[in-house]
Write a protein that holds these residues in place. Structure first.
Motif, mmCIF file in Angstrom:
data_model
loop_
_atom_site.group_PDB
_atom_site.id
_atom_site.type_symbol
_atom_site.label_atom_id
_atom_site.label_comp_id
_atom_site.label_asym_id
_atom_site.label_seq_id
_atom_site.Cartn_x
_atom_site.Cartn_y
_atom_site.Cartn_z
ATOM 1 N N SER A 17 -20.083 8.108 29.576
ATOM 2 C CA SER A 17 -20.070 7.232 28.403
ATOM 3 C C SER A 17 -21.430 6.594 28.193
ATOM 4 C CB SER A 17 -19.025 6.120 28.582
ATOM 5 O OG SER A 17 -17.722 6.633 28.691
ATOM 6 N N GLN A 81 -19.709 3.302 20.572
ATOM 7 C CA GLN A 81 -19.217 3.557 21.927
ATOM 8 C C GLN A 81 -18.876 5.034 22.022
ATOM 9 O OE1 GLN A 81 -18.892 1.464 24.667
ATOM 10 N NE2 GLN A 81 -18.398 3.359 25.743
ATOM 11 N N ASN A 83 -17.531 7.990 24.419
ATOM 12 C CA ASN A 83 -16.826 8.353 25.642
ATOM 13 C C ASN A 83 -16.616 9.865 25.696
ATOM 14 O OD1 ASN A 83 -16.558 5.570 26.260
ATOM 15 N ND2 ASN A 83 -14.642 5.453 25.111
#
Length: 123
Positions: A17, A81, A83
């Motif tokens: 991540s 973000q 991931n």
């Protein structure tokens, strides 16, 4: 006008991540849309995700379920973000923002880009 500065790129293994940040600065302005785009070597720049001032989001099919875009209107920031990163996510990621800046009583539209931050995902 409005300047954008990205941070948070780097090298990560597949499955890992990263969180990208983008901060906008300048004189009096209002940002309507913010977003992230990316450009891999030899490819055209493509949309990753966008977010409106009210929080409505749009993202590319290739990142749905893995990437999340969010923004902080009070501080003129947008985040990505990321991931479950894959090698095919390797690219330079660019922040983009559009809105209006003000000089006296006049308002002018702007469409600004950051300098880009490299994301490299190793297999």
């Amino acid at each position: 006008q409005v300047q954008l500065v990205e941070s948070g790129g780097g090298l990560v293994q597949a499955g890992g991540s990263l969180r990208l940040s983008c901060a906008a600065s300048g004189r009096t302005f209002t940002i309507n849309r913010m977003g992230w785009y990316r450009q891999a070597p030899g490819k055209q720049r493509e949309l990753v995700a966008t977010i409106s001032r009210s929080g409505s989001t749009n993202s590319a099919d290739s990142v749905k379920g893995r990437f999340t875009i969010a923004r902080d209107n009070a501080n003129n920031r947008v985040y990505l973000q990321m991931n479950s990163l894959k090698p095919e996510d390797t690219a330079v990621y660019y922040c983009n923002a559009g809105g209006a800046y003000y000089t006296g009583i006049a308002a002018y539209p702007f469409d600004s880009w950051g300098q880009g931050t490299q994301v490299t995902v190793s297999s």
